[in-house]
Scaffold this active site. Structure first.
Site, mmCIF file in Angstrom:
data_model
loop_
_atom_site.group_PDB
_atom_site.id
_atom_site.type_symbol
_atom_site.label_atom_id
_atom_site.label_comp_id
_atom_site.label_asym_id
_atom_site.label_seq_id
_atom_site.Cartn_x
_atom_site.Cartn_y
_atom_site.Cartn_z
ATOM 1 N N ARG A 1 11.390 -1.357 10.283
ATOM 2 C CA ARG A 1 10.393 -0.626 11.034
ATOM 3 C C ARG A 1 10.280 -1.175 12.442
ATOM 4 N NH1 ARG A 1 5.128 -0.184 7.248
ATOM 5 N NH2 ARG A 1 4.246 -0.951 9.207
ATOM 6 N N ARG B 1 -1.220 -8.206 13.216
ATOM 7 C CA ARG B 1 -1.821 -7.220 12.318
ATOM 8 C C ARG B 1 -2.656 -7.901 11.239
ATOM 9 N NH1 ARG B 1 3.374 -5.040 12.238
ATOM 10 N NH2 ARG B 1 3.565 -5.313 9.987
ATOM 11 N N LYS C 1 0.814 -1.212 0.000
ATOM 12 C CA LYS C 1 0.000 0.000 0.000
ATOM 13 C C LYS C 1 0.848 1.262 0.000
ATOM 14 C CE LYS C 1 -2.283 -1.007 3.740
ATOM 15 N NZ LYS C 1 -1.658 -2.323 4.040
ATOM 16 N N ARG D 1 11.454 -5.861 4.556
ATOM 17 C CA ARG D 1 10.977 -4.480 4.469
ATOM 18 C C ARG D 1 11.799 -3.524 5.331
ATOM 19 N NH1 ARG D 1 4.673 -3.165 5.240
ATOM 20 N NH2 ARG D 1 5.068 -3.796 7.409
ATOM 21 N N ARG E 1 -9.671 1.475 8.268
ATOM 22 C CA ARG E 1 -9.357 0.099 8.658
ATOM 23 C C ARG E 1 -10.567 -0.636 9.232
ATOM 24 N NH1 ARG E 1 -3.845 -0.875 8.780
ATOM 25 N NH2 ARG E 1 -2.474 0.937 8.978
#
Length: 220
Positions: A158, A169, A15, A127, A88
């Site tokens: 992150r 998540r 995203k 990531r 969300r």
């Protein structure tokens, strides 16, 4: 006034990457709610202090807190935008629809990025994000010395990226965000996108889809 676009999808579905590219292609404002929350945490704001323990365990912040953070941004960016990962929940979607209706605006397109869970886990492990400009991508995208390819900052993993947090998540997404996707699908306002293809291919497909939707006058 430019279009109002939403990108939805599970964590690590792309995203952020696709949202920024779409916004740049169309000259729109771009908002990553995740980056906005992480910035609030790093700056020690009241909202950040409230959100920090939730983010650390891979959870989603309350609808009320998210709304209080999003509303000022919406007020400043009325000329068209791409929202990454918001709304969300159904409650957040109700908030957004209400805010837009109160400002004589509407959602023009909702894109759902689809990636198998096993592929998402691989992406999480690779990531990275830049704390300076909030660019995010894969380790292979970094410039020399592990630097951000956009601003040259020192990118790294992150704070909320771990397998445990991802699984949490993902479960939250399945429970709370899937109903939002189903809501838009039920009224014909959703376009599903296979996001397993190379980044450039996915970006080109999303841009063409959005341009067609805007041209045809179809809205969510």
């Amino acid at each position: 006034m430019g279009p109002h676009l939403i990108l939805l999808g599970p964590p690590a579905s792309g995203k952020g990457t696709q949202g920024r590219r779409l916004a740049e292609s169309l000259g729109l404002s771009y908002l990553s709610t995740g980056a906005l929350l992480r910035e609030a945490v790093e700056n020690g704001t009241p909202a950040g202090k409230e959100a920090e323990p939730i983010l650390e365990r891979g959870g989603y912040v309350s609808d009320e807190l998210m709304g209080s953070i999003i509303e000022p941004w919406l007020e400043k960016n009325r000329e068209g935008w791409v929202l990454d990962g918001f709304p969300r929940t159904i409650a957040q979607d109700d908030f957004l629809r209400g805010w837009l209706a109160g400002h004589s605006q509407r959602i023009d397109a909702v894109i759902s990025l689809e990636v198998p869970k096993e592929d998402l886990i691989e992406r999480i492990e690779r990531r990275v994000e830049c704390p300076d400009c909030r660019w995010s991508g894969q380790k292979s995208d970094l410039a020399g010395g592990g630097r951000c390819p956009k601003c040259g900052g020192e990118a790294g993993r992150r704070m909320d990226d771990s397998l445990e947090n991802f699984l949490s998540r993902f479960d939250e997404f399945s429970l709370h965000t899937s109903p939002v996707i189903e809501r838009y699908a039920s009224v014909g306002g959703l376009t599903a996108c296979d996001a397993t293809a190379p980044v450039d291919t996915v970006a080109e497909g999303i841009l063409k889809t959005v341009q067609r939707i805007i041209t045809d006058g179809q809205t969510a």
